[in-house]
Design a protein around this motif. Sequence first.
Motif, PDB file in Angstrom:
ATOM      1  N   UNK A  67      62.994  61.302  23.446  1.00  0.00           N
ATOM      2  CA  UNK A  67      62.302  60.227  24.144  1.00  0.00           C
ATOM      3  C   UNK A  67      60.852  60.653  24.393  1.00  0.00           C
ATOM      4  N   UNK A  68      60.004  59.657  24.635  1.00  0.00           N
ATOM      5  CA  UNK A  68      58.587  59.942  24.831  1.00  0.00           C
ATOM      6  C   UNK A  68      58.081  59.274  26.097  1.00  0.00           C
ATOM      7  N   UNK A  69      57.099  59.879  26.704  1.00  0.00           N
ATOM      8  CA  UNK A  69      56.515  59.309  27.898  1.00  0.00           C
ATOM      9  C   UNK A  69      55.008  59.442  27.898  1.00  0.00           C
ATOM     10  N   UNK A  70      54.390  58.604  28.711  1.00  0.00           N
ATOM     11  CA  UNK A  70      52.952  58.704  28.988  1.00  0.00           C
ATOM     12  C   UNK A  70      52.772  58.915  30.481  1.00  0.00           C
ATOM     13  N   UNK A  71      51.890  59.837  30.808  1.00  0.00           N
ATOM     14  CA  UNK A  71      51.526  60.122  32.179  1.00  0.00           C
ATOM     15  C   UNK A  71      50.007  60.079  32.272  1.00  0.00           C
TER      16      UNK A  71
ATOM     17  N   UNK B 105      54.067  62.966  26.365  1.00  0.00           N
ATOM     18  CA  UNK B 105      55.029  64.039  26.566  1.00  0.00           C
ATOM     19  C   UNK B 105      56.317  63.720  25.824  1.00  0.00           C
ATOM     20  N   UNK B 106      57.004  64.769  25.400  1.00  0.00           N
ATOM     21  CA  UNK B 106      58.258  64.633  24.663  1.00  0.00           C
ATOM     22  C   UNK B 106      59.416  65.156  25.497  1.00  0.00           C
ATOM     23  N   UNK B 107      60.496  64.412  25.480  1.00  0.00           N
ATOM     24  CA  UNK B 107      61.685  64.740  26.274  1.00  0.00           C
ATOM     25  C   UNK B 107      62.826  65.003  25.299  1.00  0.00           C
TER      26      UNK B 107
ATOM     27  N   UNK C  54      59.250  66.887  35.250  1.00  0.00           N
ATOM     28  CA  UNK C  54      60.111  68.034  34.963  1.00  0.00           C
ATOM     29  C   UNK C  54      61.129  67.745  33.870  1.00  0.00           C
ATOM     30  N   UNK C  55      61.337  66.472  33.550  1.00  0.00           N
ATOM     31  CA  UNK C  55      62.290  66.098  32.511  1.00  0.00           C
ATOM     32  C   UNK C  55      61.684  66.204  31.110  1.00  0.00           C
ATOM     33  N   UNK C  56      60.388  66.428  31.020  1.00  0.00           N
ATOM     34  CA  UNK C  56      59.701  66.468  29.730  1.00  0.00           C
ATOM     35  C   UNK C  56      59.403  67.906  29.344  1.00  0.00           C
ATOM     36  N   UNK C  57      59.555  68.172  28.058  1.00  0.00           N
ATOM     37  CA  UNK C  57      59.513  69.551  27.576  1.00  0.00           C
ATOM     38  C   UNK C  57      58.196  69.943  26.930  1.00  0.00           C
ATOM     39  N   UNK C  58      57.524  68.988  26.315  1.00  0.00           N
ATOM     40  CA  UNK C  58      56.280  69.290  25.618  1.00  0.00           C
ATOM     41  C   UNK C  58      55.221  68.264  26.004  1.00  0.00           C
ATOM     42  N   UNK C  59      53.975  68.743  26.047  1.00  0.00           N
ATOM     43  CA  UNK C  59      52.866  67.915  26.499  1.00  0.00           C
ATOM     44  C   UNK C  59      51.679  68.030  25.548  1.00  0.00           C
ATOM     45  N   UNK C  60      50.934  66.938  25.451  1.00  0.00           N
ATOM     46  CA  UNK C  60      49.677  66.981  24.729  1.00  0.00           C
ATOM     47  C   UNK C  60      48.557  67.448  25.639  1.00  0.00           C
ATOM     48  N   UNK C  61      47.369  67.524  25.085  1.00  0.00           N
ATOM     49  CA  UNK C  61      46.202  67.998  25.825  1.00  0.00           C
ATOM     50  C   UNK C  61      45.532  66.899  26.632  1.00  0.00           C
ATOM     51  N   UNK C  62      45.853  65.666  26.327  1.00  0.00           N
ATOM     52  CA  UNK C  62      45.299  64.558  27.091  1.00  0.00           C
ATOM     53  C   UNK C  62      44.099  63.907  26.427  1.00  0.00           C
TER      54      UNK C  62
END
Length: 130
Positions: free
Chosen positions: A33-37, A97-99, A115-123
């Motif tokens: 799954x994917x998210x945006x923050x 972010x990738x979950x 905390x549910x997401x494992x990998x993040x981009x630089x923004x």
Amino acid sequence: QVQLVESGGGLVQAGGSLRLSCTTSGRPFSNYAMGWFRQAPGKEREFVAAISWSGSSTTYADSVKGRITISRDNAKNQVYLQMNSLKAEDTAVYYCAAKLSARDWATYGSRSMESKYDYWGQGTQVTVSS
């Protein structure tokens, strides 16, 4: 390992639109799954939107409902954030972010907590001028 690279940020006037993209590499994109923050100056990072591994389910923060749409293209390994009717308060650095635990999707918390997401981009910076 998963790498994420955001693009599409910039300066836009209030009321305008932007489309952010996040390109992933590494593990098969459809596995997670994917998210945006986003993080505004002087504030903590906050949840914006999330999408299930298949794209069939989406979740939004109340502050962006009706204005922002998350989508994904598993063939292109990309997730998008279409932002319309932008406001000055949308100014922030936006992160994708990738979950990996894609099946942990039952509750709002499981979709929205950092905390549910494992990998993040630089923004990528989004600035909305009023």
